[in-house]
Scaffold this active site. Structure first.
Site, PDB file in Angstrom:
ATOM      1  NE  ARG A 103      -2.980  16.711  24.342  1.00 42.85           N
ATOM      2  CZ  ARG A 103      -3.980  16.020  23.776  1.00 42.85           C
ATOM      3  NH1 ARG A 103      -5.109  16.634  23.435  1.00 42.85           N
ATOM      4  NH2 ARG A 103      -3.865  14.738  23.546  1.00 42.85           N
ATOM      5  CE  LYS A 107      -9.757  10.295  18.394  1.00 46.26           C
ATOM      6  NZ  LYS A 107      -8.345  10.404  18.010  1.00 46.26           N
ATOM      7  NE  ARG A 113      -3.083  18.086  19.398  1.00 46.61           N
ATOM      8  CZ  ARG A 113      -3.850  16.998  19.498  1.00 46.61           C
ATOM      9  NH1 ARG A 113      -4.905  16.850  18.718  1.00 46.61           N
ATOM     10  NH2 ARG A 113      -3.543  16.064  20.354  1.00 46.61           N
ATOM     11  NE  ARG A 145      -6.715   6.605  22.457  1.00 44.45           N
ATOM     12  CZ  ARG A 145      -7.084   7.882  22.562  1.00 44.45           C
ATOM     13  NH1 ARG A 145      -8.257   8.188  23.036  1.00 44.45           N
ATOM     14  NH2 ARG A 145      -6.267   8.838  22.188  1.00 44.45           N
ATOM     15  NE  ARG A 150      -1.163  11.163  21.538  1.00 41.67           N
ATOM     16  CZ  ARG A 150      -1.430  12.369  21.049  1.00 41.67           C
ATOM     17  NH1 ARG A 150      -0.461  13.247  20.884  1.00 41.67           N
ATOM     18  NH2 ARG A 150      -2.651  12.702  20.729  1.00 41.67           N
TER      19      ARG A 150
END
Ligand code: AMP
Length: 214
Positions: free
Chosen positions: A160, A13, A127, A88, A171
């Site tokens: 992160r 995104k 990531r 969300r 998540r």
């Protein structure tokens, strides 16, 4: 144009939002980036938000909607935005409808990037991001020029906190229970457009832009 970009964590995104706003000349509005700035500013609110983000859970709906309303108002963005990461939840989508209605506006489109859970896990696993400028990399699909260092400013890249394996699962659970219902919500209001996110980044951008070519 008023757009929303939806998708599970790891669907790309953020990357797609940046490329889409350049091509369509919109302003990128990311609630995740806003909250990370609040954390960086410190203070009580920053600490509270840091704990929520770090756990993979969501900031409360009312607080999130108020942050978005005030940002769009201050920056005079009610006619031209791409929302990334908001709404969300269904209550957030209701809040957004009310904010727009109040100004006589509506969403032009909600673009949902589809990606299987297996692909999401593979992508989020590698990531890394720059703690200084926020640029995002991936061990396999988008490595930096020098291992572990940001291409832009040479700062050491980090994973992160919410990209740690157990946080990723949380998540995804939150996405399935709270965010996926928005696909039905926006199908009912007739603005949902879906695209397949399982391709390289430029191809996915081309698929998004193709939706808006006359
Ligand atoms: P993102 O960068 O969009 O993945 O957002 C990072 C984190 O910020 C999320 O995991 C949430 O904790 C928080 N966050 C971002 N957007 C929202 C939202 N619309 N509602 C609640 N929490 C959010």
């Amino acid at each position: 144009m008023r757009l929303v970009l939806l998708g599970p964590p790891g669907a790309g995104k953020g990357t797609q939002a940046k490329k889409t706003v350049d091509a369509l000349r919109l302003t990128h509005v990311s609630t995740g980036d806003m909250f990370r700035r609040t954390v960086a500013d410190g203070g009580e609110q920053g600490k509270r938000i840091q704990a929520i983000i770090g756990s993979g859970r969501l900031v409360p709906d009312e607080e999130t909607a108020a942050v978005v309303d005030s940002f769009l108002t201050k920056q005079s963005l009610w006619d031209s935005f791409l929302l990334d990461g908001f709404p969300r939840t269904v209550p957030q989508a209701d809040a957004l409808d009310r904010m727009l209605e109040k100004r006589g506006k509506r969403l032009d489109a909600v673009v949902a990037i589809d990606l299987s859970e297996q692909k999401v896990l593979a992508r989020l696993g590698g990531r890394k991001s720059c703690p200084s400028c926020g640029n995002v990399y991936h061990d396999v699909s988008a490595p930096p020029r020098h291992t572990g260092l940001c291409d832009r400013d040479g700062v050491a890249l980090v994973t992160r906190e919410d990209d740690q394996p157990e946080k990723i699962l949380e998540r995804l659970r939150v996405y399935e229970s709270q965010t996926r219902p928005l696909l039905d919500y926006y199908t009912r209001s007739g603005v949902l457009r879906r695209i397949d996110g399982d391709a390289d980044s430029d191809q996915v951008t081309a698929r998004i832009l193709a939706l808006f070519q006359k």
